[in-house]
Design a protein around this motif. Structure first.
Motif, PDB file in Angstrom:
ATOM      1  N   VAL A  72       1.061  -1.343  -0.399  1.00 42.31           N
ATOM      2  CA  VAL A  72       0.077   0.211  -0.236  1.00 42.31           C
ATOM      3  C   VAL A  72       1.099   1.637   0.203  1.00 42.31           C
ATOM      4  O   VAL A  72       1.964   1.173   0.315  1.00 42.31           O
ATOM      5  N   ARG A  73       0.830   2.438  -0.929  1.00 40.32           N
ATOM      6  CA  ARG A  73       1.715   3.244  -1.175  1.00 40.32           C
ATOM      7  C   ARG A  73       0.888   4.499  -1.097  1.00 40.32           C
ATOM      8  O   ARG A  73      -0.272   4.825  -1.485  1.00 40.32           O
ATOM      9  N   PHE A  74       2.558   5.548  -0.612  1.00 38.00           N
ATOM     10  CA  PHE A  74       0.812   6.772   0.125  1.00 38.00           C
ATOM     11  C   PHE A  74       2.062   8.081  -0.394  1.00 38.00           C
ATOM     12  O   PHE A  74       3.408   7.644  -0.418  1.00 38.00           O
ATOM     13  N   ALA A  75       1.289   9.587  -1.188  1.00 41.08           N
ATOM     14  CA  ALA A  75       2.478   9.985  -1.895  1.00 41.08           C
ATOM     15  C   ALA A  75       2.169  11.285  -1.135  1.00 41.08           C
ATOM     16  O   ALA A  75       1.233  11.802  -1.682  1.00 41.08           O
ATOM     17  N   ASN A  76       3.008  12.317  -0.072  1.00 43.83           N
ATOM     18  CA  ASN A  76       2.180  13.617   0.281  1.00 43.83           C
ATOM     19  C   ASN A  76       0.837  13.089   0.992  1.00 43.83           C
ATOM     20  O   ASN A  76      -0.104  14.045   0.686  1.00 43.83           O
TER      21      ASN A  76
ATOM     22  N   ILE B 164      -1.318  10.781  -0.253  1.00 41.44           N
ATOM     23  CA  ILE B 164      -2.587  10.742  -0.833  1.00 41.44           C
ATOM     24  C   ILE B 164      -2.183   9.401  -1.222  1.00 41.44           C
ATOM     25  O   ILE B 164      -1.300   8.856  -1.508  1.00 41.44           O
ATOM     26  N   PRO B 165      -3.330   8.538  -1.159  1.00 41.13           N
ATOM     27  CA  PRO B 165      -2.979   7.390  -1.312  1.00 41.13           C
ATOM     28  C   PRO B 165      -2.568   7.248  -3.668  1.00 41.13           C
ATOM     29  O   PRO B 165      -3.389   7.348  -3.743  1.00 41.13           O
ATOM     30  N   LEU B 166      -1.645   5.778  -3.545  1.00 39.49           N
ATOM     31  CA  LEU B 166      -1.322   5.740  -4.898  1.00 39.49           C
ATOM     32  C   LEU B 166      -1.975   4.446  -4.759  1.00 39.49           C
ATOM     33  O   LEU B 166      -1.987   3.145  -5.308  1.00 39.49           O
TER      34      LEU B 166
END
Length: 760
Positions: free
Chosen positions: A537-541, A543-545
Motif C-alpha cells: 500500500v503506497r502513499f505520496a504526500n 495521498i493513496p496511490l
C-alpha cells in the motif's frame, strides 16, 4: 447476295468511328493527364496556406488532453473527480487546523432520469424522426410508476389482456433483464456532493479558485497534495464535457488567521473571568461554534468555465445570512461515469485514505435511483485527534536550481548585492559560505556586485558552481515536511486492516537533487480480508496511490530487496502488509498520471529499504518470542498426551520389580548372567550413574508400591506437575530429540529429572 456488299461499308464506318473515338479518348486522356498534373501541384500550395499558427488556453488544452489529469475514461473520470474534491476538502480543514469531517454523497441515475431532471426533450415518435427506443420507453414507464407497485402491475395486466399472468410476468422479467443488461453497458450519470467543515472560500474568490485552470495557492517549495491548480477545475471541465451542467458551490468562509487569533486569545484568557464573559457574549451573537469563528454569510455560486478564454463564467453568485451557523464548503457536480468498473477503486481509495488520515471522519453514501437495493454506506470514524504539523514553505536549495529558476529569482529579488541574494533568496547558505562561493565563481563575480548585472553567460557559470559546491552549504532540511507520524500510521492500519501484529518505522530525512523527503513504513502480519503474500500500500504526500503499483519503488523494494526469510517471515504463505508513505517538497512521480514513484532515485530506494528492514527487525524479535512460546506449548501438549501411557508402563515395571523381590525373599536371590554383570559394572556415563537409584531408594519405592501409597494415578500426577513446572519456568526442549520411545518411557531427561527420580 444483295446485302453482301453493304457489310464491308458498315464495318468500315464502325472502324472509322472507333478510331475516331479512340483518338478523341487519347487526346482527352492526354488533356486530363496534363490537367491532373497541374492540379497535383495546387494542393500542396493550398495546404501550406491552411497551416495557421494557433495558440490554446490551458483550459482548452487540458479539455482535449484530459488523460494527463487522470480522466482517461468515464469510470476513471468519476474516480478522479471524487478524489480531487475529497483532497481539496482535507486541505481546507488542515489549513485551519481543524479535524476533518467529510461527507460524500453519490447518486446514480440513468440517461432517461437525467434527461427528465434536466428537462431535455425526448426524441420524436415518428418513423422519419428517429423515435424513442423500446428500452427507453419501458425504462421511463418503470421510473414513472416505480413508486406505486400496484398501479404498475395493473397497467401491465391491462397491457396483456387475454394472456396468463404467469406468461406476462415472465415476459416482464425477461424484458427487465434485457433492459438491465443493455443499460449496464451504458455510462450512467452521477450527482456528486462533497461537504466538509474546512475554511471555506471567500465570496469574491470563488470564480477564480474553481473556474481558472492553473490558478492556485500551492505554488512554491513546500509539501502539498496538489501542485498545479488543476484537479477541481478538471472536474468542472469533465462536467461540462459529459453533461453540460455547471457546478454548484455553497460555502461559509473563515480565514486561517482569524481562527489562529481566536485560539490564541482563548488560550491566553482561560483563567480570565472577563474574557470568559466576553466569549459567552460572542457565543450568544452566533459568532463562534466549537471555538471557531463563524462567517456571517453563506455564499452560493453556480459556476461554468469558458475553456477557450480560460475564464470563469458565473451563472449565479448570491449571499445570504449564515443562520445555520455552518462552516465549510459543499460542492455539487453532475458528471457521466461508470460505477460498475470503478466501484472497487473508490472503496479501496476510501479505505487507504482512512489509513493515512486517521484523524479524519469519512463517510460515503451511494444510492441508485433505479434500484434502491444497490445502495451502500461506508463510514470510517476518527481514530486519532493528533493532526500532523502543517508543512512550511521554504526557499529553493542551491543544488535544485537551474538557469531559468535563477533568472526568475534574480528578477524578483530585492537584494542589492550578490551576497545578500545568496543568503536571502536561497536556503542553507550563510554569509561566510556565500563569500567562499563567490571566490570559486572567478574574477567576474564580486560580493558587492548588483545581481541584476548577471547576464546569461554569468548565470550559467553561477548555476554550475551552485550545483557542484555541496561542501559549502547545508543539506535540505526535512523539518519543513509534514509526515503522518508513526503513532497515527499505526492507528490508521489498526483501524482499517486490524492486523495481528504491526511494526512501524521512520527513516532519517534525506534529499535528492536538493529536495528533502521523509519515508515512513509499516509492516503488518494477518488482518481482516488479508491475502497470502505481500500486499503493498503506497502513499505520496499523504495521498493513496492505486494504479501502476508494479513499477513503484515500494513494490520493487518489498519484492526484491528484502530477505523475508531472515526475519522469520514466509513471504509466500504469511499475510504480509507493507505500507510505505513518502513525503517531499517535490515527489518524483513517473508519467503524467502521477500514480507511481520510480526506483531510479537511489536515495529514496535506500531509505525505503532501511525503513522496511527496521520494521522487519522489530517483527523478528517479537516472532522469535512468539514462536518459542508456541513450541513450548506444542511440546507440553505432546508430553501431556503420553503421560497416561508412561504412568501405566512405569507402574507395571514397579509391580514386576516388587513381585520379583517378594519371590527372592522366599526362595533366595536370583543372579543375572555374567554378560549383564560385566556390562553393568563397566558401562554408563557419569550422568547415568547419577540417575541410578541406590538400594535404599529402590527398597523405599517398592515398599510404597506394596503398601498402595504409590499408584498409577500418583505417578501421573507427579509427571504432570513436573511438566507444568518446567514449562512455566521457561525451560526449553531439544527439538531434534525424540520425546518418547517405542516402549512408552521418556528419553528426554530434561523433564524434571529430580522430580521423576523422587517419584519413581
Amino acid at each position: 447476295p444483295s446485302t453482301l456488299p453493304k457489310i464491308p461499308s458498315i464495318m468500315t464506318v464502325s472502324r472509322k468511328r472507333t478510331s475516331a473515338s479512340a483518338s478523341a479518348s487519347a487526346s482527352s486522356s492526354a488533356t486530363n493527364t496534363t490537367n491532373h498534373t497541374r492540379k497535383r501541384a495546387k494542393p500542396s500550395t493550398r495546404h501550406q496556406k491552411d497551416e495557421i499558427q494557433q495558440s490554446k488556453s490551458p483550459a482548452e488544452f487540458f479539455a482535449e488532453n484530459q488523460s494527463i489529469a487522470g480522466f482517461d475514461n468515464p469510470g476513471k473520470s468519476l474516480y478522479t473527480t471524487l478524489r480531487e474534491l475529497i483532497e481539496n476538502s482535507l486541505d481546507a480543514c488542515e489549513s485551519v487546523d481543524v479535524l476533518p469531517d467529510i461527507h460524500v454523497v453519490i447518486e446514480e441515475m440513468s440517461e432517461g432520469q437525467f434527461n427528465r431532471m434536466r428537462g431535455v426533450p425526448d426524441r420524436g415518435r415518428g418513423n422519419g424522426g428517429g423515435g424513442r427506443a423500446v428500452g427507453e420507453e419501458r425504462e421511463e414507464m418503470e421510473y414513472d410508476y416505480g413508486g406505486n407497485d400496484q398501479e404498475n402491475n395493473e397497467n401491465m395486466e391491462n397491457k396483456n389482456d387475454g394472456e396468463p399472468k404467469s406468461n406476462a410476468a415472465k415476459r416482464q422479467s425477461s424484458s427487465n433483464a434485457a433492459n438491465a443488461k443493455r443499460n449496464h453497458k451504458k455510462d450512467a450519470y452521477f450527482l456528486l456532493t462533497v461537504r466538509d467543515n474546512g475554511c471555506g472560500m471567500a465570496h469574491d474568490a470563488i470564480p477564480d479558485l474553481l473556474g481558472r485552470v492553473l490558478s492556485g495557492s500551492k505554488y512554491g517549495v513546500r509539501q502539498t497534495r496538489g501542485k498545479f491548480g488543476l484537479g477541481a477545475k478538471m472536474a468542472l471541465i469533465w462536467s461540462k464535457k459529459s453533461t453540460g451542467v455547471p457546478i454548484r458551490i455553497k460555502t461559509s468562509h473563515v480565514s486561517a488567521d482569524a481562527n489562529k487569533r481566536k485560539k490564541k486569545r482563548k488560550s491566553d484568557s482561560d483563567d480570565d473571568d472577563d474574557d470568559e464573559e466576553e466569549e459567552d457574549d460572542v457565543g450568544k451573537n452566533n459568532e463562534t461554534v466549537g471555538g471557531r469563528k463563524v462567517g456571517k454569510i453563506i455564499s452560493t455560486c453556480v459556476l461554468d468555465i469558458d475553456i477557450y478564454k480560460n475564464q470563469p463564467r458565473v451563472i449565479q453568485h448570491t449571499q445570504e445570512p449564515n443562520t445555520e451557523q455552518w462552516i465549510g464548503t459543499e460542492i455539487q457536480v453532475l458528471v457521466a461515469g461508470n460505477w460498475t468498473t470503478y466501484k472497487s477503486r473508490v472503496v479501496q481509495y476510501l479505505r487507504q485514505l482512512a489509513i493515512i488520515t486517521p484523524y479524519a471522519r469519512l463517510e460515503m453514501t451511494y444510492s441508485n435511483r433505479s434500484d434502491e437495493k444497490k445502495g451502500m454506506n461506508f463510514k470510517f470514524e476518527r481514530r486519532s485527534e493528533q493532526m500532523p504539523p502543517a508543512a512550511r514553505e521554504v526557499k529553493h536549495h542551491p543544488s535544485s536550481v537551474n538557469n531559468l529558476l535563477v533568472q526568475q529569482l534574480l528578477e524578483r529579488t530585492n537584494a542589492k548585492t550578490l551576497v545578500k541574494f545568496l543568503t536571502n533568496d536561497l536556503s542553507g547558505i550563510t554569509p561566510a559560505s556565500a563569500r567562499r562561493l563567490i571566490e570559486r565563481l572567478g574574477n567576474s563575480f564580486e560580493p558587492d556586485m548588483d545581481p541584476a548585472d548577471l547576464d546569461d553567460k554569468l548565470v550559467t557559470r553561477f548555476v554550475q558552481v551552485l550545483r557542484s559546491a555541496d561542501d559549502l552549504f547545508k543539506s535540505p532540511d526535512g523539518g519543513c515536511l509534514s509526515p503522518l507520524g508513526e503513532y497515527n500510521l499505526n492507528l490508521g492500519i489498526q483501524k482499517v486492516v486490524e492486523p495481528d501484529i504491526i511494526a512501524t518505522a521512520r527513516d532519517k530525512p534525506g534529499a535528492y537533487d536538493g529536495h528533502p523527503f521523509i519515508v515512513e513504513a509499516a509492516v503488518s502480519l494477518g488482518g481482516k480480508d488479508a491475502k497470502e503474500g505481500i500486499t503493498v500500500v503506497r502513499f505520496a504526500n499523504r495521498i493513496p496511490l492505486l494504479f501502476e503499483g508494479g513499477a513503484d519503488v515500494a513494490t520493487r523494494v518489498a519484492n526484491g530487496k528484502i530477505k523475508w526469510s531472515s526475519y522469520k517471515i514466509d513471504h509466500k504463505r504469511d499475510k504480509i502488509g507493507v505500507f510505505v508513505s513518502i513525503v517531499s517538497t517535490k515527489v518524483p512521480f513517473k508519467g503524467t498520471g502521477k500514480e507511481y514513484i520510480g526506483d531510479d532515485i537511489i536515495e529514496i530506494q535506500q531509505s525505503v529499504k532501511r525503513a522496511l528492514q527496521n520494521c522487519c527487525q522489530q517483527l523478528r524479535a517479537h516472532l522469535t518470542k512468539k514462536n518459542a512460546l508456541r513450541d513450548v506449548k506444542e511440546r507440553k501438549s505432546r508430553l501431556l498426551k503420553y503421560i497416561p501411557d508412561v504412568s501405566r508402563s512405569v507402574f507395571g515395571i514397579l509391580e514386576a520389580m516388587q513381585k520379583r523381590k517378594s519371590e527372592e525373599a522366599e526362595s533366595g536371590p536370583r543372579y543375572s548372567s555374567p554378560r549383564k554383570r560385566i556390562a553393568g559394572a563397566g558401562a554408563g556415563s557419569s550422568r547415568q550413574q547419577h540417575l541410578k537409584p541406590t538400594e535404599s531408594e529402590v527398597f523405599s519405592v517398592l515398599e510404597r508400591v506394596s503398601n498402595g501409597d504409590l499408584t498409577e494415578d500418583t505417578i501421573k500426577e507427579h509427571l504432570v506437575e513436573a511438566v507444568e513446572e518446567n514449562v512455566n519456568a521457561g525451560l526449553g526442549f531439544d527439538e531434534n530429540e525424540e520425546v518418547f520411545g517405542k516402549v512408552g518411557t521418556s528419553k528426554s531427561k530434561k523433564v524434571g529429572e529430580d522430580d521423576d527420580r523422587q517419584a519413581v
